[in-house]
Write an enzyme that holds these catalytic residues in place. Structure first.
Site, PDB file in Angstrom:
ATOM      1  N   GLU A  14       0.847  -1.184   0.000  1.00 38.98           N
ATOM      2  CA  GLU A  14       0.000   0.000   0.000  1.00 38.98           C
ATOM      3  C   GLU A  14       0.884   1.234   0.000  1.00 38.98           C
ATOM      4  OE1 GLU A  14      -3.709  -0.262  -0.632  1.00 38.98           O
ATOM      5  OE2 GLU A  14      -3.220   1.450   0.639  1.00 38.98           O
ATOM      6  N   CYS A  61      -6.875   5.156   4.976  1.00 36.08           N
ATOM      7  CA  CYS A  61      -6.531   3.863   4.370  1.00 36.08           C
ATOM      8  C   CYS A  61      -7.763   3.010   4.117  1.00 36.08           C
ATOM      9  CB  CYS A  61      -5.582   3.126   5.311  1.00 36.08           C
ATOM     10  SG  CYS A  61      -4.994   1.580   4.621  1.00 36.08           S
ATOM     11  N   CYS A  64      -6.968  -0.715   6.438  1.00 34.39           N
ATOM     12  CA  CYS A  64      -7.171  -0.773   7.898  1.00 34.39           C
ATOM     13  C   CYS A  64      -8.061   0.358   8.410  1.00 34.39           C
ATOM     14  CB  CYS A  64      -5.832  -0.756   8.621  1.00 34.39           C
ATOM     15  SG  CYS A  64      -4.970   0.811   8.421  1.00 34.39           S
ATOM     16  N   HIS A  68      -8.395   2.836  12.299  1.00 30.55           N
ATOM     17  CA  HIS A  68      -8.412   4.288  12.495  1.00 30.55           C
ATOM     18  C   HIS A  68      -9.725   4.733  13.150  1.00 30.55           C
ATOM     19  CE1 HIS A  68      -4.559   5.256  10.711  1.00 30.55           C
ATOM     20  NE2 HIS A  68      -4.821   4.399   9.735  1.00 30.55           N
ATOM     21  N   ARG A 427      -1.261  -4.010  11.270  1.00 29.27           N
ATOM     22  CA  ARG A 427       0.186  -3.838  11.064  1.00 29.27           C
ATOM     23  C   ARG A 427       0.932  -3.343  12.293  1.00 29.27           C
ATOM     24  NH1 ARG A 427      -2.807  -3.735   7.376  1.00 29.27           N
ATOM     25  NH2 ARG A 427      -2.431  -4.707   5.359  1.00 29.27           N
ATOM     26  N   SER A 450       3.034   1.548  10.299  1.00 30.63           N
ATOM     27  CA  SER A 450       4.110   1.553   9.299  1.00 30.63           C
ATOM     28  C   SER A 450       5.042   2.746   9.475  1.00 30.63           C
ATOM     29  CB  SER A 450       3.546   1.515   7.873  1.00 30.63           C
ATOM     30  OG  SER A 450       2.916   0.264   7.651  1.00 30.63           O
ATOM     31  N   CYS A 494       2.372  -0.273   4.777  1.00 34.15           N
ATOM     32  CA  CYS A 494       1.325   0.583   4.227  1.00 34.15           C
ATOM     33  C   CYS A 494       1.801   2.024   4.356  1.00 34.15           C
ATOM     34  CB  CYS A 494      -0.006   0.408   4.940  1.00 34.15           C
ATOM     35  SG  CYS A 494      -1.216   1.569   4.273  1.00 34.15           S
ATOM     36  N   CYS A 497      -0.835   4.787   5.079  1.00 31.73           N
ATOM     37  CA  CYS A 497      -1.035   4.992   6.521  1.00 31.73           C
ATOM     38  C   CYS A 497       0.149   5.730   7.134  1.00 31.73           C
ATOM     39  CB  CYS A 497      -1.160   3.640   7.232  1.00 31.73           C
ATOM     40  SG  CYS A 497      -2.847   3.018   7.310  1.00 31.73           S
TER      41      CYS A 497
HETATM   42 NI1  NFE Z   1      -2.963   1.345   5.674  1.00 33.12          NI
HETATM   43 FE1  NFE Z   1      -2.702   0.492   8.757  1.00 33.12          FE
HETATM   44  C1  NFE Z   1      -2.719  -1.149   9.514  1.00 33.12           C
HETATM   45  C2  NFE Z   1      -2.823   1.466  10.271  1.00 33.12           C
HETATM   46  S1  NFE Z   1      -0.606   0.549   8.737  1.00 33.12           S
HETATM   47  S2  NFE Z   1      -2.829  -0.394   6.712  1.00 33.12           S
HETATM   48  O1  NFE Z   1      -2.747  -2.164   9.803  1.00 33.12           O
HETATM   49  O2  NFE Z   1      -2.963   2.125  11.167  1.00 33.12           O
HETATM   50  O3  NFE Z   1       0.546   1.567   9.004  1.00 33.12           O
END
Ligand code: NFE
Ligand code: MG
Length: 500
Positions: A14, A61, A64, A68, A427, A450, A494, A497
């Site tokens: 991503e 994102c 995920c 959030h 993640r 990430s 990702c 993110c």
């Molecule tokens: Ni865009 Fe996310 C996950 C978050 S990763 S995928 O899992 O928060 O940095």
């Protein structure tokens, strides 16, 4: 004479990530992880109503979004002193759990496993199985036309050693197709309580607005059975097959050796997977006051380092020595690995009996040891173990739902306050921080999984976890970077993110 291997962009992830490595005498001696875009979600939130935050931050994102949403509502709840309804907490766990299962399956089959598959090998198979014929037709077209077809994202691939004449190749590719259907089931599960997916409608400060309808609960349960069967009977076996075929990857991509988890899946006053750190093999409880972000090597003019509750957003292009749009999160000044491996290690050392049993059984099945769990193979193994344990745990949360009881507590706005929402996304460790003034958001900061794993160097020049995982890797003479890509993808990047 040294050489450089640059992967730009890293595909099957991503967002926009570039990895530069310096190679000397067949060994990676330097590595740079570069987030190649700026987004600005934190700036967009300033001046808005706090209730906008879960809606807007989900748009960081599509993989995920539920994480959030959960981090954001926990953040607002902590700022205004709101306790969510018990049913709402269970429903959040179930929506988030469905999104985790979807994400882990996506990562293995659709993003990472192809790094280990000899795609062209499929053309040598005989038989009339419809899936085999479909795969052969796609791969055959790709090989003949020497270009990527929209329907078949298997080729081109980085040159390197792939297994020939091994059933793993057919298994991984046919399960690539099956995994698409399984992910659809997981998405439907999330949508049953989330209204839609990605970007659910029902998660709000106070709980979840959809209520507990027994028929929907049973629909969710049926789909969970299908997804769970796939994890335990297909995904786990494919990870074990990869471990048997690529044993050297148990010693490749070790990383920083420090692990962080904020804890996730609320159960009463605790979380199912615990919060804490493991540094030099020692467990410590989490101290959120030790989290900072540095920007010495990042394209920002912020003061550095800062606790996220004081975080700034001052993008600056052309800054000397800056090479990434990611900031560099640190815990007590240390780079920390986050993600399923970190969660399993933290929960194992914190004494979670279910995780201890799962890890021990995984080690005996895979031939991995506690010492080489931090590795490319160990990360894939930790991810499937977590998926398997989680699918079992979700059954408990389903059984604990109370139809007829409220799933959301009334929202009462507060003109001012500050909060933090800490949880774990698929993640890794995800934190949102808010300051509310005059009924509006005055500051909103996210520090994302990430961002931890793919961070650039910090103010002290310490490389980020992925940079450290790459340094020291031995490469074949003619390497085009396949080994580098395998290490990078084991962290499930990702960058959408990571920069937000
Ligand atoms: Ni865009 Fe996310 C996950 C978050 S990763 S995928 O899992 O928060 O940095
Ligand atoms: Mg941020």
């Amino acid at each position: 004479m040294g050489k450089k291997i640059i992967l730009d962009p890293i595909t099957r992830i991503e967002g926009h990530l570039r990895i530069d490595t310096s190679v000397d005498n067949g060994e990676v001696v330097e590595a740079w992880s570069k987030g190649e875009m700026f987004r600005g979600f934190e700036a967009m939130l300033v001046g808005r109503d706090p209730l906008d935050a879960p809606v807007i931050t989900q748009r960081i994102c599509g993989v995920c979004p539920v994480s959030h949403a959960v981090a954001s509502v926990k953040n607002i709840e902590s700022a205004i002193g709101l306790v969510p309804a018990a049913n709402g907490v269970l429903l959040r766990n179930l929506i988030l759990g469905a999104n985790y299962l979807q994400s882990h399956i996506l990562h293995f089959y659709h993003l990472a496993a192809l790094d280990f598959v000899n795609v062209e090998d499929i053309l040598a198979y005989d038989g009339n199985d419809p899936i085999l014929l479909e795969l052969k037709s796609w791969v055959g077209q790709e090989v003949r036309s020497n270009k990527i077809l929209p329907a078949a994202p298997f080729l081109p691939k980085l040159d390197g050693p792939y297994p020939t004449g091994n059933p793993w190749n057919l298994s991984a590719l046919s399960h690539y197709l099956e995994a698409l259907h399984i992910r659809k089931e997981a998405h439907k599960m999330a949508a049953l309580f989330g209204g839609k997916i990605p970007h659910v409608m029902t998660i709000v400060p106070g709980g979840v607005t959809c209520g507990v309808d027994p028929e929907t609960v049973e629909d969710f349960r049926m789909r969970l059975v299908t997804v769970r069967r796939f994890i335990d009977e297909v995904y786990l076996k494919d990870v074990l097959a990869a471990a048997a075929l690529f044993p050297e990857y148990a010693a490749i991509g070790r990383g920083v050796g420090n692990y962080l988890s904020y804890g996730v899946f609320d159960e009463g006053n605790a979380t199912w997977l615990g919060a804490g750190t493991v540094i030099s093999g020692r467990y410590e409880p989490l101290d959120a006051g030790r989290i900072t972000e540095a920007v010495a090597a990042s394209h920002y003019a912020d003061r550095s380092p800062l606790h996220p509750s004081q975080g700034e957003i001052k993008p600056q292009t052309g800054k000397a020595d800056a090479y990434s749009w990611l900031k560099a999160p640190r815990y007590g000044g240390q780079a920390m690995e986050v993600g399923p491996l970190a969660r399993m290690i933290v929960s194992y050392h914190a004494g979670n009996p279910e995780v201890q049993k799962g890890v021990n059984s995984l080690l005996s099945l895979s031939g991995l040891t506690m010492e080489n769990l931090p590795s490319v193979l160990g990360r894939h193994a930790a991810r499937v173990l977590e998926a398997s344990l989680l699918a079992g745990r979700m059954e408990k949360w389903l059984n604990a739902l109370e139809p007829g009881r409220p799933s959301v507590a009334p929202y009462v706005a507060r003109a001012s306050g500050s909060g933090q929402g800490l949880m774990e996304a698929p993640r890794g460790a995800l934190g949102h921080w808010v300051t509310i003034e005059n009924n509006k958001i005055a500051r909103y900061q996210c520090v994302v999984p990430s961002t931890w794993n793919f961070s650039p160097r910090d103010d002290a020049g310490i490389p980020g976890p992925v940079e450290q995982a790459l340094i020291g890797t031995r490469l074949p003479e003619d390497s085009k970077g396949l080994e580098v890509a395998r290490i990078v993808r084991s962290f499930d990047p990702c960058i959408a993110c990571a920069v937000h």
